[in-house]
Design an enzyme around this catalytic site. Structure first.
Site, PDB file in Angstrom:
ATOM      1  N   ASP A   1       0.863  -1.183   0.000  1.00  0.00           N
ATOM      2  CA  ASP A   1       0.000   0.000   0.000  1.00  0.00           C
ATOM      3  C   ASP A   1       0.900   1.233   0.000  1.00  0.00           C
ATOM      4  O   ASP A   1       1.408   1.652   1.037  1.00  0.00           O
ATOM      5  CB  ASP A   1      -0.904  -0.030   1.235  1.00  0.00           C
ATOM      6  CG  ASP A   1      -1.947   1.073   1.231  1.00  0.00           C
ATOM      7  OD1 ASP A   1      -1.596   2.227   0.903  1.00  0.00           O
ATOM      8  OD2 ASP A   1      -3.106   0.792   1.569  1.00  0.00           O
ATOM      9  N   ILE A   2       1.076   1.796  -1.198  1.00  0.00           N
ATOM     10  CA  ILE A   2       2.034   2.895  -1.366  1.00  0.00           C
ATOM     11  C   ILE A   2       1.272   4.203  -1.515  1.00  0.00           C
ATOM     12  O   ILE A   2       0.585   4.434  -2.517  1.00  0.00           O
ATOM     13  CB  ILE A   2       2.938   2.665  -2.601  1.00  0.00           C
ATOM     14  CG1 ILE A   2       3.505   1.243  -2.588  1.00  0.00           C
ATOM     15  CG2 ILE A   2       4.041   3.708  -2.646  1.00  0.00           C
ATOM     16  CD1 ILE A   2       4.322   0.895  -1.375  1.00  0.00           C
ATOM     17  N   GLU A   3       1.381   5.049  -0.522  1.00  0.00           N
ATOM     18  CA  GLU A   3       0.729   6.357  -0.559  1.00  0.00           C
ATOM     19  C   GLU A   3       1.528   7.334   0.288  1.00  0.00           C
ATOM     20  O   GLU A   3       2.514   6.975   0.914  1.00  0.00           O
ATOM     21  CB  GLU A   3      -0.726   6.251  -0.087  1.00  0.00           C
ATOM     22  CG  GLU A   3      -0.933   5.465   1.189  1.00  0.00           C
ATOM     23  CD  GLU A   3      -2.412   5.288   1.522  1.00  0.00           C
ATOM     24  OE1 GLU A   3      -3.156   6.277   1.429  1.00  0.00           O
ATOM     25  OE2 GLU A   3      -2.820   4.165   1.894  1.00  0.00           O
ATOM     26  N   GLY A   4       1.096   8.587   0.287  1.00  0.00           N
ATOM     27  CA  GLY A   4       1.764   9.594   1.095  1.00  0.00           C
ATOM     28  C   GLY A   4       3.215   9.777   0.707  1.00  0.00           C
ATOM     29  O   GLY A   4       3.579   9.842  -0.473  1.00  0.00           O
TER      30      GLY A   4
END
Length: 528
Positions: free
Chosen positions: A162-165
């Site tokens: 989960d790649i975010e921010g």
């Protein structure tokens, strides 16, 4: 002496003729079937699966080990991130190491209980709140060991990144992550324990942003065999056009992600069929009240998304989160503030997991054993037939106004702005890179729809020496333009490359129809 008798000619009987025709038809059908089978067999064999996210560290603790129905038998446990003490030590939510989670949350025993009942788990690395391992663990060997430690400890077939921010914006961390996951996947495959890798990325109704595209491209460049891209169809904010429902925005995002995946795979040297690409698309909506106050996903919208997923062959559906799949109690003050433990909508005893997961009975482990390989390109005849096309067929030398619809390769496209020479199906990654919007396929039985055209001389031809006031109309290369302000010497040709500063704007199809209507009423005076 008598003349020789000619041998009788052999005639093909009606029954034999039917046999020949049947054989030919069978051969043709066989070829078509074989092509279709090759393109769709892999996707058809893969049964789409549903698994809701479960926040392991949230309170109150969610009992994922005792699911309330079939839709809860598979879960995505979240989130593994860097420990605050050691960047290369994996932890659950920066609060518990793997060992501490076993002792204090009884996590290992709960996972074993779920598997004992026929369920399975995937583990998600990253998330919004803390640091994904690759962001702070800068030693690639240690990073590989960190990922491998989690995978081995929980005996995983599937992981979720989960790649975010901050992790999404850090390209260097992305390169480390891709290298580490490639090494881990190769090692697991060599040991007979293949690993499916899903990338969970934020989207807008226009699909993946450039940062998300970069994450996928880095993985493909390092030869990671990704199971797919899981689109976070939530929190669209200003990217969701006013009046567009959250479900419609999600469907738009998924269509564009599928197309973007096809482009990125081709760029990486692998062509995949549409069914396979759809099997590599996942979606994760946020149930009930989203973080954006105006965005609420109800149960009817969840059913709509499930129907879209099943009809398109989407490989995975998840939701955020199983913890929240219940109506908030009477003591919850305001439903507009997102809760970790309830949805914020009145579910009337129903569950989002059942609505989203209906019919999605596939196993998490399935994609782990699949290897993505080149597939044959579509061998259909893409020549467009004018007699069966509702709109004009696109040509490279044609000029098309905003709103004009054309047919190309059996699909209908609509121009977003004035365009000439731009392929409607040009494989661009971003919607803003093309002047065309895909409307949909040409339908069986369609015939040409009469299109409005301006008679020669409806407006005077543009001249560089003439002065034009606001509202004046001219023809330039057969295309009607209207002046936005006083101008002299400014060619309408510049309107396509720099529409904001150009004093000219091309007429829309609606304006052309109005002009034609005015001409029939005597309101338009043709140029002399």
């Amino acid at each position: 002496m008598s003349a020789p008798v000619a041998a009788p000619r052999r005639r093909l009987s009606v029954s034999r003729l039917f046999v020949v025709l049947a054989v030919v038809a069978a051969l043709v059908a066989g070829v078509l079937f074989a092509l279709n089978w090759v393109q769709s067999s892999a996707a058809a064999a893969a049964k789409p699966w549903f698994a809701g996210y479960t926040d392991v560290t949230a309170t109150p603790t969610f009992a994922f080990e005792t699911p309330k129905g079939d839709a809860g038998r598979n879960v995505v446990l979240s989130f593994i991130v860097s420990s605050t003490e050691d960047a290369c030590t994996p932890s659950w939510g920066a609060a518990y190491t793997v060992e501490q989670a076993s002792a204090q949350l009884d996590l290992d025993r709960r996972i074993a209980r779920l598997k004992q009942a026929g369920g399975d788990v995937a583990v998600s690395f990253g998330g919004q709140r803390n640091d994904e391992l690759a962001l702070r663990c800068t030693d690639t060997d240690q990073l590989v060991a960190a990922y491998a430690g989690v995978v081995d400890h929980y005996d995983l077939s599937t992981i979720d990144l989960d790649i975010e921010g901050a992790s999404l914006a850090d390209a260097t961390a992305g390169e480390r992550r891709a290298e580490a996951i490639a090494r881990l996947q190769d090692t697991r495959r060599a040991a007979g324990k293949p690993l499916a890798v899903w990338l969970t990325l934020p989207v807008t109704p226009d699909g993946l942003a450039p940062e998300g595209q970069k994450v996928v491209q880095q993985m493909l460049a390092d030869k990671v065999d990704i199971a797919g891209v899981n689109a976070m169809t939530m929190d669209f904010g200003q990217s969701l056009k006013k009046g567009t429902s959250l479900a419609d925005g999600a469907e738009s995002a998924l269509v564009r992600v599928q197309r973007q995946l096809g482009v990125m795979y081709r760029q990486a040297g692998t062509t995949l069929s549409d069914p396979t690409l759809w099997s590599k698309v996942g979606m994760t909506p946020m149930i009930g009240q989203n973080d954006v106050e105006e965005e609420v996903l109800g149960l009817d919208a969840a059913k709509k998304l499930n129907a879209f997923a099943t009809s398109h062959g989407i490989g995975r559906v998840s939701m955020w989160s199983l913890n929240r799949d219940v109506t908030c109690g009477a003591n919850y003050v305001t439903l507009k503030v997102v809760s970790d433990s309830c949805s914020g909508v009145d579910q009337k005893g129903r569950r989002f997991a059942d609505a989203l997961g209906r019919g999605l009975t596939g196993e998490l482990a399935f994609a782990a054993g699949k290897v993505t390989t080149e597939e044959p390109t579509d061998a259909r005849d893409l020549t467009d037939d004018p007699a069966k096309s509702p709109y004009q067929i696109w040509t490279s030398d044609g000029a098309y106004l905003q709103g004009t619809k054309v047919v190309w390769h059996h699909n209908v496209y609509e121009a977003k702005w004035w365009t000439r020479g731009d392929l409607p199906d040009d494989p661009v990654l971003n919607a803003w890179e093309t002047p065309w919007t895909l409307v949909g396929p040409v339908l069986p039985g369609e015939t040409p729809i009469p299109q409005p055209t301006l008679p020669a001389g409806t407006y005077p031809g543009w001249k560089g020496t003439d002065q034009y006031d606001k509202g004046d109309r001219v023809l330039f290369d057969g295309v009607p333009f209207e002046a936005k302000w006083w101008t002299q010497g400014d060619s309408p040709a510049a309107a396509s490359s720099d529409p904001d500063s150009s004093p000219w704007t091309p007429l829309t199809e609606k304006q052309i129809r109005e002009a034609l209507s005015g001409a029939s009423d005597g309101g338009v005076t043709p140029a002399s």
